[in-house]
Every structure is written in C-alpha cells, then in structure tokens.
Write an enzyme that holds these catalytic residues in place. Structure first.
Site, PDB file in Angstrom:
ATOM      1  N   LYS A   8       0.850  -1.184   0.000  1.00 17.45           N
ATOM      2  CA  LYS A   8       0.000   0.000   0.000  1.00 17.45           C
ATOM      3  C   LYS A   8       0.893   1.244   0.000  1.00 17.45           C
ATOM      4  O   LYS A   8       1.935   1.273   0.658  1.00 17.45           O
ATOM      5  CB  LYS A   8      -0.869  -0.041   1.259  1.00 17.45           C
ATOM      6  N   SER A  48      -9.601   1.209   2.961  1.00 13.09           N
ATOM      7  CA  SER A  48      -8.758   2.008   2.102  1.00 13.09           C
ATOM      8  C   SER A  48      -7.671   1.224   1.363  1.00 13.09           C
ATOM      9  O   SER A  48      -7.103   1.738   0.397  1.00 13.09           O
ATOM     10  CB  SER A  48      -8.088   3.099   2.943  1.00 13.09           C
ATOM     11  N   SER A  91      -9.647  -1.268   7.125  1.00 14.12           N
ATOM     12  CA  SER A  91      -9.137  -0.996   5.781  1.00 14.12           C
ATOM     13  C   SER A  91      -8.415  -2.153   5.098  1.00 14.12           C
ATOM     14  O   SER A  91      -8.074  -2.050   3.922  1.00 14.12           O
ATOM     15  CB  SER A  91      -8.200   0.216   5.810  1.00 14.12           C
TER      16      SER A  91
END
Lengths: 96, 470, 469
Positions: C72, C147, C171
C-alpha cells in the site's frame, strides 16, 4: 446564521484554505456527523478510566546511544526551498 | 497607591544527553546546520518517537532535586500548533501527568519558591528571520527540554533572577545540563503582574517570552513593573498580553498576537506508552542525589563561614566538594573557606586553576594551611607554593623544598640579607634614621625580594631596626 | 489462484524463477490494470531485482524469497515514491523504509509496486484517492473497498500473491471481503508501525492481503515482532503460526454476537454467517452465547478518536520540509494554501472534525467520552474472550457497492466499517475469510480473537476457510 458556523474557525486552526462552496459542504457534513455521535452523550460512563494504554516499564525506553543521521540531501531533499544546508521557509508578514 | 510585584517563572533547560529525546541523532551544539537530522526529528511521514531513557532519568533527578513528588505514572501529550521550527506540527510535551509536581526551591538570600510542575518535552529547531524569509536548522529539534514552572511566588525582579540562578545551579550540581546561557540551553519565560500591596487582587498578567540571560530578565521585569505601575497610576488598564524584551532599547514591546487565539488541542500522545516509575527506582535515584546548593549553604553557614564565602563555595558543586575534601583532610573550615574563595578563586578566574579537575589536591591545601599555621611557610611563600601546585600538582613539602621557600628562621642568615638590603639602599636607610617610617616598609620589601618572601616580616623589621641602630 | 506457498515451492523446485514470476505478474497487470487501477507506482527495475535475487538465491531460502509483492502506498519505501494517494505527497521519495518493508526485503521479498488507497487511508472504497479510484476485479462497476483497495485488487486480480495493507478501522478486512481474498489485521502492537504514514496512531496497524489463511500466517510471521522504532510494538515472541494452524481447530470455542448480525446487515450475509457457524460446530468447535452490548457505539467513538488523532498526525504535511509549497504572501498564507490545495475533501473533513473534538471546551464531551467508550469495549471483549476463543461475525454489512453510490454521503460510507471498527478500538486481531458469494459478489466472514492471539485466530480461520468452501 454565520456566527454559528464552526468551519471557519476550525479551518483557521488547522491551516486549511477552503473554497466558499467547500466550506458550506463541510459545515453540513460536520453537523450531521456530530449529530450522529451525540448518542455517546447518553451513556453513563462515570468512573471509566479512559487511559489508552496501561503504563509500561522502562524496558521499552531507548538507550542513549547515537545512531546514523541523514545527509541534508536525503533529509531535506524533497523540500520546496533550501539555501545550502538550511531549509528556507516563507517570512512572517507581521515580523518582517 | 503602593504596588507589589507578582512574578512566576517558566525555566527551560536543555538536558545534556548524548542523543535527542525521541531519536538517536546527536544532541550536540555547534554542528553545521541540519547535520543531526533523521526521519523522526524532521517529522517525515511514518516516523515514530522512541523515548530516550537517559533523558527521562535526568528529568526525574532534576525533579527530585527540586523537591518534587515523582508521579508513579508519567505520560506525554501532544501540543498542537503550526510553526516551521516544529517539524511534526505538534510538540511532544506533558500536560496532566508530568514527571514532577509540587516542589520547592530555597533561595540563597532566604525565601522559598514553590514549583508547580516539572515536565519533559522536546525542543524546537532554530529559526532565524531574514528579509522576506526565514532559515531553519533542525539540529536542536527534538533535544530533550525540561520545563520548570514556578508558582507566582517571586516578588521582585532581583528575586526572580536569584530563583533562576538557583535552578541553573541545581541543574549544574546534578550534571543534567551544560547550562550554557550563550547557547540558549537555559531560557526563561516570565509572568508579571502588579497588585495593590497587601491584597490578593488578580490583575492581568504580562508574559515576557524567551529570555536567555539573567541580566535581561532582571532588566525586563524591572521595566515591566514600572510600566504597569505607571499605567495603574494613570488609571489605565494593563492588557493581558505577551511582550518581548528589546534589550538595545531597554523596553518591552508587544509581540505579534496570532490572528486566532491559541488552542493547543492537547491530547495524550498515542505513539508513546505511559511510563510506570516504581517507588524503588525513584527512591534509588533520590538516594544517589548529591548534596544540593541549599544544603551546602546551610552547612557552611553553620560552620561560621562568612556569607559571601558561603555563596562563593556553594556556587559550584566541584568547589563545594573541594572544600569538603580539604576539611576532611584536616583543614580548618574558616581557613579553607578563606583560601578557596581568595587565592584559589583568583587562580580560577585567571584560568590557572580548574576546581573540577584540580591538580592542587584538597589534601595539599589542608597541608599548606597546616604549614602556614605552624610557621613553616609564610603567607607569601604559601601563595607561591599554591600557584605551583595548581600548575604542576605534587605535594606541599616537595614543592616548598624545590622552590627554596622553606622559611628562613636563622637570625644570622636573615641579618646578612638585611645588611645587604641596607647597603644597597643607603638613602632609604638614612630616611628611616631620620624618622621617615615609610622607608621601613620599603626596606622590609627589599628583604622579602632578596629572600623571595621566606622571612617573617616581623623578624625582618626587628633586625632592620637593630642594624640601623634605633 | 496460486498461493504464495505454492509459488515458493515452485521456486524451490526450480520450476519457476523470480524473473518468471515478475514476468507473469507484469503480463497479468498488462491485461487488466487499465480497468482496475490497483497500482500508483510500478517499480521500473523489478526485472533486474528479480534477476539479482535469482542469482543470489541462497540454500534454504525462506518462503518469501524472490516472490513479488505489492505494498500500500502509505508504507515508506526508500528511494521509491510514496504518495498516500495525496497530492500533497505526489512526488515524495522517502529516504527510509518502513520496518515491515525492511523485514520483507531482508527475507528476499521483491517489491513490485505501490498500491492505490483512499487518500491517507481515509475511506472505505478507494474512491478518495487523488489519483482516481480502483475497481473491483469481480465487478469493475463496483468499489473494491478501502482504504487498502489497491492491495486487495492486486491479490484478487492475480497480480501479486500477497500484498501489505494497513488498517485503522477495517481498511484491510473490508476490501478483502469485497474482493474475495483473506485480509488479516494483526493485534495492535504485533507489527511495527514505523514507516506507516500515521492516520490514527492508536488504531493503525499494518495488515496482510493473501489468497488463503496459511499465506496470511506466513506473511505475518515475516513482518511481526518488536521494533525499537515503535514503542507500541510489543515484545512477545512471534509464535509459529503455521505450526499453530496444523493443530486444527477442534475444541476451540466460538460465539456469534447478535449485535453483529442485526439491523443493517444484508440478510444473505447474515445467513452466510449462520451457515458458517453451523459448519464450524459440525467440525467440533463449541458454540457459546456472547453479548457485546456496546457495539453500536463503536462507530461513534471511532469517528471521534480517529479524526482527532488524524488532525494532529496530518499537521506535518505543511509544504515546508517536503511536498509542494504554495508560495503565499507569507508563512500563514503558504500553510493554508499548501494544505488547502494538497488535501482532498475527505481528508479535510476528518481534519476539521478532529480539530473540533480536540478543541478547548469540547475535549471532555467528545474525545474523553470516546476513549471511555473504548475502554468499555475493551472490557466487554475481554470478558467475552474468557468464554470463547474467537468471535464469528460478518466483515461488512453489505457486499461491494457501486462506484459513486456513497462517495457524497460520508455517514453511509462510514457504515461500511461498522463491523470491523470494534477490533481496532480494542486492539484485537481479526481476519476476513471469503464465504459463499452472494449474487456473484464476495462475502467476507470475520473472526476476531483476543490481543496477541493470532495463533488461535489463524487456527479458527483455517478451519472456517475449509468448511465454507
């Protein structure tokens, strides 16, 4: 009423410039979120310890031994303005 | 109307550790700009603080030295505000659970000042304003900083200065700081207000920020007290505000008020665990504290030492310890005090003597005083021996021997020197015979010069009188 | 789809090379990335790095050696642009790597690229990325969740065998549920946060996205453990998670708290949870009743605590030391413009909310009460875990929603995290395992276990994965 608006004061504290439409929207959003979390006020939580973590001992402290530092080019390589080894920032109008 | 002055001080002391408060960059003054920087103290994305155990220990010791209660649980908080010298946009500080609470400091001139709190935080970087811009150096960013907050117990600029000096003295005794004023490692903010004498009226306070010299503090507070008194006399109102000291002009000036009122939005620092401090740990640190200035002063005064000498000896821990060691080695306290604050202090001022690494050992000072007392050395010789010991070390006996300073007690030998002095200074001898007493001290001086001070002045004098036939 | 462990054994048997895995990844990306937009940065020198790893492959190389992975884009990668999907970091190249990244690198793992996310990890759909949304590989008209949407897409679309994500309120688990992969959120403190761009420090934790539970165990073992750079990382030794799984789950006690399958949860999802519960019982796990009455308040506490911490954590993005600086007339103007132009709408919303709840006069009403609620939740979970080893719940109230459906309604968006947030507030470990799809869309089954009991969590999760298949 304009004096009821919370966003301008918060935006000033948080150093955020907002466009007028943006500020209106955020005013509405904040109001509805704050209204939602009002539910928490109804709970009786007298005497509940809010401490986030239990206190730890000194074993998680760092020994006072110097380590590597960054070269200026690495530490401040992405800065918008530099002069030699110094970081340059905008002046303050009131103090100029 | 008569006014009294109400002053409270916040003293900031940079702790002398090898590394910064939350990262392993060096805590070192004077390096090229931005050479002690890393992701943590630059506030780079993703970096986290790792607290320095040595800084926490130093903070606890200082709080103990100020007589504080040490919390069993101490915690860091974030103080949020924007400034370019504050990389993260918040300062890691302490709000609700500081290291120490409720201490007190006894001032050298008497009087007690209550300490409300001792908290540990990180220093900001150094920002210098230039035309239309500012330059920032982060070497100082994250250096451990102790904030010591007093109650408003100080009643004059002089007392405020004495309090600040005492805080610095205690910190130096504890070795937690270099306390180099010129490097800004000790700074103070002062709150000052006036009230009608004998009342408890709460009048607006003026805060004077960021002073780095005792003299500035005293001058700024004196000016500010006068300024406020003048305002009240002309029935005006004192504004609660922050002012700065403009030393060249000798005035305080209002500082730019931020366009919003400050709201630091403190909350517990979630990146750091609260620290549990065991009773045993704190007790061990307390037991290991050295004797502190106030205790020193009390003990010295009790020994009958003059106030000015007490002040000088207690001023520095090495000097006080030197005194102790000399007395322990047999020196009479009053004599030791006289010599340490006299001849040795003079040598210290000249840079010839370093009391924290003395070549002239305290036991030798004791021996020197013994020899003076017993008559083996004259005062003048003792000073020469001491100067030599200070420079070279060694013992009194060997030094006096080497310098040929053992006292000349042989009357015939002294008489020979007296005769020679008279012969060389016929005019002075004649003046003396004519009753001009000033000539006597000149001739004694000449004998001293010839014998390098090894003759007792009284002996020289009586032999001069014999020789010129008075 | 191939697991990480299978890829590792192909490498071990020399049936594949790191180079061939990178080539395969690039061709899969070539085929679908334009539609899915899972990556913000692909490493240009990944092929060379793979060749180097192949050349230097040691005897007894570990299970991650030579295998490409994605991270990420809120994890610091030295020398590789790290943006947090924000304009304010659009060109930021960090001088250091996150501890989790360093640990993977030390074990020969190969970083292939940095994945898309909601800006600063604030969001549940990856629509709040400054660089455009990612899309769900199962149905590209739908969101992949967020996310860590880009990481979930990369794993579910077959680009990489595993990816790192981060959690603050769900997330990792929520996009795993939406995309049909396994998402593990370790206990708070299990994995160092050093080098993870902070959103809410007391909630953040790095997590894994994998194709099965055992792969999650492998990756967790590689990144877990004490790190002197993160004081909140715990000192407990890292157990042998695969070994724990091999013990099986028989005899473990589990509960299905009513509070997680009530109003707002889609019937098909509730049914799938209940089916899974029956199947676990049939496998010899014991079912017990548990109550978690404060659950409904968790979302409220979260939307006070997380923005509060975020408002402070994001103060460092001011255009001074890094990031684009808007040259205003003076410092104050420069701050306001740099931040006003650099942050997107959702980030501003949370900064303002956080600023509000911390400001003078409101702290006790909001922040302190939220922390008290959080303490109650912890007590409640702690009591529950005296009776059961794991809790079984849905991961999300609904399956993946359509792109654009909630982007203008923050409260509706926040509801997507209602069932995952409690684990973050209480510091638990939790995992989302794919259940039986509903109308073609993945359904996530969530398991939660007590802090630092990833061993128990993974045992139960492996069993769950087995029975629902």
């Amino acid at each position: 009423m304009a004096e009821d608006r919370i966003v301008p004061k918060l935006a000033a504290l948080a150093r955020l410039r907002l466009e007028p439409g943006e500020a209106d929207r955020l005013e509405r959003d904040l109001s509805s979120i704050l209204h939602h979390v009002e539910r928490l006020q109804s709970l009786d939580m007298q005497g509940v310890d809010a401490a986030l973590w239990t206190a730890g001992g000194e074993e998680r402290l760092r020994p006072d031994e110097p380590g590597e530092s960054l070269a200026v080019e690495d530490g401040l390589g992405c800065a918008a303005a530099r002069d030699g080894r110094y970081l340059i920032v905008p002046g303050m109008r009131e103090e100029a | 109307m008569e006014f009294e002055t109400v002053i409270g001080l916040e003293v900031h002391i940079e702790l002398k550790t090898r590394t910064k408060m939350f990262c392993s960059c060096r805590n070192e003054f004077g390096a090229p700009p931005n050479s002690h920087i890393c992701p943590v103290c630059l506030g780079l994305p993703g970096a986290l603080p790792a607290p320095n155990g040595a800084a926490i220990e130093a903070a606890i010791r200082m709080a103990l030295g100020l007589g504080c209660e040490i919390s069993e649980r101490t915690r860091f908080d974030r103080k949020n505000y924007f400034y370019p010298d504050l990389p993260k946009g918040y300062q890691i500080s302490q709000l609700d659970e500081p290291i120490g609470l409720d201490g007190r400091v006894l001032l050298p001139g008497g009087g007690e000042v209550r300490i409300s709190r001792v908290q540990l935080e990180e220093d900001a970087g150094k920002l210098q304003h230039e035309a239309g811009r500012a330059v920032v150096d982060f070497n100082r960013a994250g250096v451990p900083l102790l904030e010591i907050v007093s109650q408003p117990d100080l009643s004059s600029p002089q007392e405020a200065r004495a309090y600040w000096e005492e805080i610095r003295r205690i910190a130096l005794y504890l070795g937690v700081t270099d306390a180099r004023m010129e490097e800004g490692s000790v700074r103070a903010d002062a709150n000052i207000s006036l009230r009608p004498r004998g009342t408890n009226a709460l009048n607006p306070r003026v805060e004077i920020k960021n002073m780095n010299s005792f003299r500035f503090l005293e001058r700024a507070l004196t000016y500010e007290a006068d300024r406020q008194a003048e305002i009240y006399r002309t029935s005006g109102r004192v504004a609660q505000e922050t002012r700065g000291w403009d030393d060249p002009r000798g005035v305080t000036v209002p500082q730019r008020s931020k366009e919003e009122s400050q709201d630091y939005r403190y909350f517990p620092e979630p990146d750091l665990l609260p620290l549990a401090l065991s009773r045993a740990r704190v007790d061990a640190l307390r037991d290991a504290l050295p004797k502190l200035p106030a205790d020193r002063r009390t003990a010295l005064a009790a020994a009958g030492i003059a106030e000015e000498q007490v002040r000088l000896i207690a001023e520095s821990r090495p000097r006080a310890e030197y005194f102790d060691a000399a007395v322990a080695a047999g020196a009479a306290p009053l004599e030791a005090a006289k010599w340490i604050t006299g001849e040795l202090a003079r040598l210290e001022n000249e840079g010839a003597f370093d009391v924290s690494a003395p070549k002239a050992e305290p036991a030798e000072l004791a021996e020197l005083l013994r020899q003076v007392d017993g008559g083996a050395l004259t005062q003048a010789s003792a000073k020469q021996v001491l100067a030599e010991l200070v420079a070279e070390g060694g013992t009194v006996a060997a030094t006096a021997e080497r310098l040929g300073l053992v006292r000349l007690d042989d009357r015939d030998a002294v008489r020979a020197e007296v005769r020679a002095a008279i012969q060389e200074n016929e005019k002075a001898a004649q003046d003396l015979r004519d009753g001009k007493e000033k000539a006597m001290s000149f001739l004694v001086g000449q004998v001293m010069r010839r014998t390098r001070g090894r003759v007792a002045p009284d002996l020289a004098k009586s032999l001069i009188e014999e020789e010129i036939g008075r | 789809m191939e697991t990480l462990r299978d890829a590792a054994s192909r490498l071990r048997r020399a049936e594949a090379t790191s180079g061939s895995l990178v080539e395969a990844a690039f061709s899969a990306i070539e085929a679908r990335e334009a539609d899915l937009h899972s990556f913000l940065t692909l490493l240009p020198d990944a092929r060379e790095a793979a060749e180097e790893l192949d050349r230097a492959r040691p005897e007894g190389a570990g299970p991650l050696y030579g295998i490409p992975y994605a991270a990420k884009d809120n994890l610091m990668t030295e020398g590789v642009r790290t943006t947090a999907a924000s304009r304010i970091l659009a060109e930021y190249v960090p001088p250091y790597s996150a501890t989790a990244i360093e640990r993977l690198t030390a074990q020969g793992a190969l970083l292939l690229g940095k994945t898309n996310l909601d800006e600063f990890a604030m969001g549940s759909s990856t629509e709040h990325s400054a660089f455009g949304p990612s899309r769900n590989p199962i149905d590209p008209t739908r969101v992949p969740g967020g996310s860590s949407g880009g990481s979930a897409v990369a794993v579910a679309a077959g680009f990489t065998h595993y990816a790192l994500g981060s959690e603050t309120g769900g997330s990792v688990r929520q996009p795993a549920a939406f995309c049909g992969c396994v998402g593990l959120k370790p206990s708070y403190g299990r994995v160092s946060r050093y080098g993870l761009i902070a959103f809410a420090s007391s909630l953040d934790q790095i997590g894994t996205l994998t194709r099965d539970v055992r792969d999650a165990a492998v990756v967790l073992a590689a990144i877990a453990g004490r790190d002197a750079h993160d004081q909140t990382s715990v000192q407990d030794a890292v157990p042998d998670y695969l070994g724990a799984i091999s013990l099986g789950a028989k005899g473990l006690r589990f509960g299905v708290p009513q509070e997680y399958i009530g109003e707002g949860v889609a019937p098909a999802i509730r049914d799938e949870v209940l089916r899974a519960a029956d199947l676990l019982e049939a496998q010899g796990l014991t079912r017990r009743d548990v109550r978690l009455p404060h659950t409904p308040y968790a979302l409220d506490a979260y939307y006070i605590i997380a923005p509060a911490e975020a408002s402070s954590n994001l103060a460092r993005f001011d255009g001074m030391r890094y990031g684009p600086r808007a040259e205003g007339d003076d410092l104050l103007e420069s701050y306001k413009s740099s931040r006003g132009e650099g942050f997107g709408a959702e980030v501003k919303r949370r900064i303002l909310l956080g600023t509000y709840v911390l400001s003078a006069g409101y702290y006790d009403t909001y922040y302190l009460r939220a922390q008290r609620l959080r303490a109650l939740l912890r007590q409640e979970f702690s009591a529950a875990f005296a009776d059961v080893d794991v809790l079984l719940t849905p991961t999300t109230p609904t399956t993946a929603f359509e792109i654009g459906a909630r982007v203008d309604d923050p409260l509706a968006m926040y509801m997507a995290d209602a069932l995952t947030i409690p684990a973050n507030l209480a510091g638990l470990c939790a995992i989302s395992v794919p259940g039986r799809p509903s109308e073609g869309l993945p359904v996530g089954l969530q398991l939660m276990a007590a802090p630092m009991r990833e061993d128990v969590l993974l045992r139960a999760a492996a069993a769950l994965e087995e029975v629902v298949r």
